[in-house]
Design a protein around this motif. Structure first.
Motif, PDB file in Angstrom:
ATOM      1  N   PHE B 188      -5.222  56.975  29.307  1.00  0.00           N
ATOM      2  CA  PHE B 188      -4.559  58.112  29.914  1.00  0.00           C
ATOM      3  C   PHE B 188      -3.382  58.585  29.081  1.00  0.00           C
ATOM      4  O   PHE B 188      -2.696  57.794  28.446  1.00  0.00           O
ATOM      5  N   VAL B 189      -3.150  59.893  29.130  1.00  0.00           N
ATOM      6  CA  VAL B 189      -2.024  60.488  28.412  1.00  0.00           C
ATOM      7  C   VAL B 189      -0.759  60.297  29.235  1.00  0.00           C
ATOM      8  O   VAL B 189      -0.732  60.612  30.428  1.00  0.00           O
ATOM      9  N   LEU B 190       0.276  59.763  28.620  1.00  0.00           N
ATOM     10  CA  LEU B 190       1.565  59.630  29.305  1.00  0.00           C
ATOM     11  C   LEU B 190       2.481  60.723  28.773  1.00  0.00           C
ATOM     12  O   LEU B 190       2.933  60.659  27.631  1.00  0.00           O
ATOM     13  N   PRO B 191       2.751  61.743  29.569  1.00  0.00           N
ATOM     14  CA  PRO B 191       3.579  62.842  29.052  1.00  0.00           C
ATOM     15  C   PRO B 191       5.022  62.392  28.844  1.00  0.00           C
ATOM     16  O   PRO B 191       5.533  61.557  29.610  1.00  0.00           O
ATOM     17  N   ILE B 192       5.673  62.932  27.796  1.00  0.00           N
ATOM     18  CA  ILE B 192       7.094  62.611  27.588  1.00  0.00           C
ATOM     19  C   ILE B 192       7.942  63.845  27.854  1.00  0.00           C
ATOM     20  O   ILE B 192       8.978  64.080  27.235  1.00  0.00           O
ATOM     21  N   SER B 193       7.466  64.673  28.800  1.00  0.00           N
ATOM     22  CA  SER B 193       8.233  65.849  29.198  1.00  0.00           C
ATOM     23  C   SER B 193       8.026  66.041  30.687  1.00  0.00           C
ATOM     24  O   SER B 193       7.223  65.359  31.297  1.00  0.00           O
ATOM     25  N   GLY B 194       8.768  66.988  31.240  1.00  0.00           N
ATOM     26  CA  GLY B 194       8.615  67.265  32.660  1.00  0.00           C
ATOM     27  C   GLY B 194       9.748  66.673  33.466  1.00  0.00           C
ATOM     28  O   GLY B 194      10.716  66.143  32.904  1.00  0.00           O
ATOM     29  N   PRO B 195       9.663  66.761  34.789  1.00  0.00           N
ATOM     30  CA  PRO B 195      10.756  66.255  35.617  1.00  0.00           C
ATOM     31  C   PRO B 195      10.831  64.732  35.582  1.00  0.00           C
ATOM     32  O   PRO B 195       9.805  64.060  35.584  1.00  0.00           O
ATOM     33  N   VAL B 196      12.045  64.203  35.554  1.00  0.00           N
ATOM     34  CA  VAL B 196      12.226  62.760  35.658  1.00  0.00           C
ATOM     35  C   VAL B 196      12.053  62.384  37.130  1.00  0.00           C
ATOM     36  O   VAL B 196      12.122  63.245  37.994  1.00  0.00           O
ATOM     37  N   PRO B 197      11.799  61.099  37.435  1.00  0.00           N
ATOM     38  CA  PRO B 197      11.648  60.712  38.841  1.00  0.00           C
ATOM     39  C   PRO B 197      12.927  60.975  39.619  1.00  0.00           C
ATOM     40  O   PRO B 197      14.013  61.053  39.037  1.00  0.00           O
ATOM     41  N   TRP B 198      12.773  61.139  40.929  1.00  0.00           N
ATOM     42  CA  TRP B 198      13.943  61.328  41.786  1.00  0.00           C
ATOM     43  C   TRP B 198      14.833  60.094  41.668  1.00  0.00           C
ATOM     44  O   TRP B 198      14.383  58.988  41.878  1.00  0.00           O
ATOM     45  N   GLY B 199      16.105  60.269  41.324  1.00  0.00           N
ATOM     46  CA  GLY B 199      17.023  59.134  41.203  1.00  0.00           C
ATOM     47  C   GLY B 199      17.259  58.724  39.758  1.00  0.00           C
ATOM     48  O   GLY B 199      18.117  57.887  39.472  1.00  0.00           O
ATOM     49  N   THR B 200      16.515  59.329  38.848  1.00  0.00           N
ATOM     50  CA  THR B 200      16.697  59.022  37.421  1.00  0.00           C
ATOM     51  C   THR B 200      17.411  60.197  36.753  1.00  0.00           C
ATOM     52  O   THR B 200      17.182  61.341  37.120  1.00  0.00           O
ATOM     53  N   GLU B 201      18.260  59.895  35.807  1.00  0.00           N
ATOM     54  CA  GLU B 201      18.925  60.967  35.056  1.00  0.00           C
ATOM     55  C   GLU B 201      18.101  61.313  33.823  1.00  0.00           C
ATOM     56  O   GLU B 201      17.394  60.462  33.279  1.00  0.00           O
ATOM     57  N   VAL B 202      18.218  62.551  33.365  1.00  0.00           N
ATOM     58  CA  VAL B 202      17.553  62.941  32.126  1.00  0.00           C
ATOM     59  C   VAL B 202      18.173  62.110  30.995  1.00  0.00           C
ATOM     60  O   VAL B 202      19.400  62.070  30.848  1.00  0.00           O
ATOM     61  N   PRO B 203      17.348  61.402  30.189  1.00  0.00           N
ATOM     62  CA  PRO B 203      17.901  60.523  29.147  1.00  0.00           C
ATOM     63  C   PRO B 203      18.691  61.311  28.116  1.00  0.00           C
ATOM     64  O   PRO B 203      18.379  62.463  27.815  1.00  0.00           O
ATOM     65  N   GLY B 204      19.715  60.676  27.552  1.00  0.00           N
ATOM     66  CA  GLY B 204      20.446  61.287  26.449  1.00  0.00           C
ATOM     67  C   GLY B 204      21.945  61.151  26.484  1.00  0.00           C
ATOM     68  O   GLY B 204      22.610  61.568  25.550  1.00  0.00           O
ATOM     69  N   VAL B 205      22.504  60.554  27.542  1.00  0.00           N
ATOM     70  CA  VAL B 205      23.971  60.500  27.641  1.00  0.00           C
ATOM     71  C   VAL B 205      24.468  59.061  27.686  1.00  0.00           C
ATOM     72  O   VAL B 205      23.915  58.223  28.386  1.00  0.00           O
ATOM     73  N   ILE B 206      25.532  58.790  26.897  1.00  0.00           N
ATOM     74  CA  ILE B 206      26.203  57.482  26.942  1.00  0.00           C
ATOM     75  C   ILE B 206      27.640  57.720  27.402  1.00  0.00           C
ATOM     76  O   ILE B 206      28.352  58.541  26.814  1.00  0.00           O
ATOM     77  N   ARG B 207      28.025  56.987  28.473  1.00  0.00           N
ATOM     78  CA  ARG B 207      29.415  57.099  28.962  1.00  0.00           C
ATOM     79  C   ARG B 207      30.080  55.741  28.832  1.00  0.00           C
ATOM     80  O   ARG B 207      29.518  54.726  29.254  1.00  0.00           O
ATOM     81  N   MET B 208      31.299  55.725  28.272  1.00  0.00           N
ATOM     82  CA  MET B 208      31.997  54.443  28.114  1.00  0.00           C
ATOM     83  C   MET B 208      33.314  54.468  28.874  1.00  0.00           C
ATOM     84  O   MET B 208      33.996  55.510  28.899  1.00  0.00           O
ATOM     85  N   PHE B 209      33.653  53.352  29.514  1.00  0.00           N
ATOM     86  CA  PHE B 209      34.835  53.274  30.378  1.00  0.00           C
ATOM     87  C   PHE B 209      35.793  52.206  29.879  1.00  0.00           C
ATOM     88  O   PHE B 209      35.382  51.194  29.314  1.00  0.00           O
ATOM     89  N   ASN B 210      37.077  52.417  30.116  1.00  0.00           N
ATOM     90  CA  ASN B 210      38.043  51.368  29.764  1.00  0.00           C
ATOM     91  C   ASN B 210      38.129  50.363  30.917  1.00  0.00           C
ATOM     92  O   ASN B 210      37.450  50.509  31.931  1.00  0.00           O
ATOM     93  N   CYS B 211      38.991  49.360  30.751  1.00  0.00           N
ATOM     94  CA  CYS B 211      39.028  48.298  31.756  1.00  0.00           C
ATOM     95  C   CYS B 211      39.555  48.772  33.109  1.00  0.00           C
ATOM     96  O   CYS B 211      39.418  48.089  34.116  1.00  0.00           O
TER      97      CYS B 211
END
Lengths: 265, 379
Positions: B188-211
């Motif tokens: 089966f073809v697994l598409p790498i486009s389209g809507p992400v599942p409900w509750g998942t963010e679109v991949p691509g962001v890194i956030r870093m926090f201090n202590c």
């Protein structure tokens, strides 16, 4: 039917540990002799709740920890040689099935503990191993299963069912980084201890390589993206580095009878 | 493995079966009244109360052979007959369709939405029969009760159990090949486009926090995928917009479903082994079948109704050809069970066999020897 297999490297010996539906098996590292068998308490008629063992790790130089579907973690005391393996403790902090267990792969800073356990609800527990394991920190869930976890230099890397990777400070339990890494359930995380490279594999058919580090001035945890690999039409089920530097990795997937190996050129 | 997947497996496969039968009944121009009777009869049998009770008990999945037997009986619950070749093709289509749906579920919990899609469609197939409609609604409620509160981890375990059941099946389905949903190698073809599942963010962001928990750095990365945020979540209520398209009817009269079984995948070595080794589960499977089939009330066709044969192929010749050329590894062998059981078991079986009244013996599926199915077919 086999569920999981892991090499447990202890100073005195290496054991191959397998979990299956009926119990936990431990073999000498060449697979020749089964040195220990631990049967799971399976009721006669299948209960609605599945019973299984999942999550394997060596810990604290003489223990092997294995998680259970009940949320309990069995701690086995491993002698230098022979078959006299005993259950020295049962850790009872989790209320949901254990998904993964990881031991410190580098140098733990003070108070950071040397073992992390994760469960289906997404709760993480940080432990200090010993004659008696002590719970140092409990990181609450945020609504998604934590499917895999790694611990390196006091940094916890956790992969979740919603595709997110989170980094926590093991000593305090505080969140240090949040990565929207994958579009589907993360199945596997691995860490290369010599460099701090992190590998993530998920059902979205992607494998990513990241680099963890600590800023020497601010002591902030940092993560950067190094590489993305799409294993076309494959839901990744397993991903592991093949060397301690993280220059090569191997990948397996659903319906795949092959193992794909990638190396940096 | 999970002890909860069987109801989902059975209902979804049953749903796919009804989609295919509905399409073939119309393609073969079966008179409306007969077609509606067949659909009503099969649905009534599927949702029979006693059968559903057995189905919902916690139990492991049994072999494909055992499950196939249940669908054989179900397909013959009315005045319709299917030859072995057509039954094989029907089962191939059903299983590949559901395998696809399980594989592509965005979240593990979405497998429940897929099931609801099938049930919604089944309710539409029912014609002038409020009693059967109630039965389906009752099953709906049972599903919500049993699966409604499961965690993502528990759903993932169910999904993994189902995926293991479908492992190494790569039968090519022409409607999937045409829609570019399946590759020519059967995967089966697994598409790498389209809507992400409900509750998942679109991949691509890194956030870093201090202590202290303050965000101190944000970076982005690219992957080659092309994802977007989803619009809304599907409904898990008795009625509602499921949003997810998986599990809805993809067939219509103009899009017949064909399978290609002449070139089998090389990974069938494992299933070939399964057929050769003696089956230690035979007794368990017999119990399972006896319990499930004991709950299936197969009605005798009424006096005025004449039966007919449904062909899953375009012509009778094609059907014959398919039967002759079906690869050995893909044959759904009849479960071989010794009839020399202990007396109590024998008596119970005889009672169940007595309850099963099949109008016409199905000649093709009779095996030689003393296997249970031959006994049933001989009635």
């Amino acid at each position: 039917a086999s569920f999981q297999a892991a090499w447990c490297v202890l100073p005195a010996r290496i054991l191959l540990v397998l979990t299956c539906q009926k119990g936990i098996q431990m073999y000498e590292s060449d697979g020749s002799i089964m040195v220990y068998w631990h049967a799971l308490d399976i009721p006669e008629h299948p209960p609605a709740q599945a019973v299984f063992a999942r999550g394997i790790s060596a810990a604290g130089e003489r223990f092997i920890c294995v998680g259970l579907s009940s949320g309990m973690v069995l701690v086995f005391d491993i002698p230098h040689k022979g078959t006299n393996i005993t259950v020295s403790e049962v850790l009872k902090e989790h209320h949901d099935a254990i998904t993964d267990i990881a031991a410190e792969l580098g140098q733990a800073p003070d108070g950071a503990g040397d073992l992390v356990t994760a469960d289906d609800a997404g709760t993480l527990c940080v432990w200090s191993s010993g004659e008696e394991f002590s719970l140092l920190n409990r990181i609450p869930a945020f609504g998604w299963t934590c499917s895999s976890v790694r611990l390196w230099n006091g940094i916890i890397a956790a992969g979740y069912g919603n595709g997110q990777i989170r980094l926590y400070e093991a000593a305090t339990g505080s969140l240090r980084a949040e990565v929207s890494a994958h579009a589907r359930w993360i199945y596997a995380l691995d860490l290369a201890p010599a460099t701090g490279k992190l590998l993530s594999g998920a059902e979205d058919s992607f494998v990513h390589v990241w680099k963890l580090s600590r800023n020497p001035d601010t002591d902030d945890v940092e993560i950067e993206h190094c590489h993305a690999e799409c294993v076309t039409d494959t839901q990744i089920c397993g991903a592991r580095f093949c060397d301690p530097e993280g220059n090569s990795f191997a990948v397996t997937g659903y319906d795949l009878s092959e193992i794909f190996c990638y190396s940096q050129v | 493995m999970s002890a909860r997947p069987l109801p989902l497996l059975f209902l979804n496969l049953g749903g796919e079966m009804l989609y295919i039968l509905d399409q073939r009944l119309r393609a073969q121009s079966i008179p409306g009244e007969k077609a509606r009777k067949v659909m009503n009869d099969i649905i009534t049998t599927m949702f029979n109360k006693k059968f559903m009770e057995e189905l919902f008990k916690p139990q492991e999945l049994y072999s494909k052979k055992a499950l196939r037997t249940v669908y054989d009986r179900l397909a013959h619950a009315s005045i319709m007959r299917l030859n072995q070749a057509s039954m094989d093709k029907l089962y191939d289509l059903m299983t590949m369709a559901f395998k696809y749906q399980v594989l592509l579920c965005p979240r593990p919990k979405d497998i429940l939405l897929v099931t609801f899609n099938h049930l919604d469609a089944i309710k539409d197939f029912i014609c002038d029969a409020p009693g059967i409609l109630n039965q389906v609604d009752e099953t709906f409620r049972q599903l919500i009760e049993m699966y409604g509160c499961l965690s993502a981890g528990e759903f993932q375990l169910i999904r993994q159990t189902l995926l293991i059941f479908f492992q190494d099946m790569h039968i090519r389905v022409s409607i999937f090949l045409k829609d570019k949903v399946q590759n020519s190698n059967g995967r089966f073809v697994l598409p790498i486009s389209g809507p992400v599942p409900w509750g998942t963010e679109v991949p691509g962001v890194i956030r870093m926090f201090n202590c202290n928990g303050d965000e101190v750095k944000r970076t982005e990365f690219t992957t080659g995928g092309n994802y977007v945020t989803p619009q809304r979540e599907g409904s898990f209520e008795l009625y509602g917009d499921r949003v997810l398209k998986l599990g809805t009817n993809m067939y219509s009269v103009s899009r017949p479903a064909e399978t290609h079984t002449s070139e089998s995948s090389k990974t069938l070595a494992s299933s070939a082994k399964e057929n050769i080794a003696p089956n230690p589960l035979a007794k368990e499977e017999l119990n399972f079948l006896a319990r499930l089939l004991g709950g299936l009330e197969i009605k005798k066709p009424g006096g005025s109704e004449t039966g007919f044969r449904l062909n899953l192929f375009m012509t009778d010749e094609e059907e014959e050809q398919a039967a002759l050329t079906r690869p050995e590894e893909l044959s759904y062998k009849v479960v071989n069970i010794e009839a020399t059981e202990e007396p109590a078991r024998r008596a119970e079986l005889e009672r169940i066999l007595g309850d099963l009244e099949v109008a016409e013996p199905c000649a093709e599926s009779c095996g030689k020897g003393e296997d249970l199915l031959a006994l049933m077919d001989g009635l």
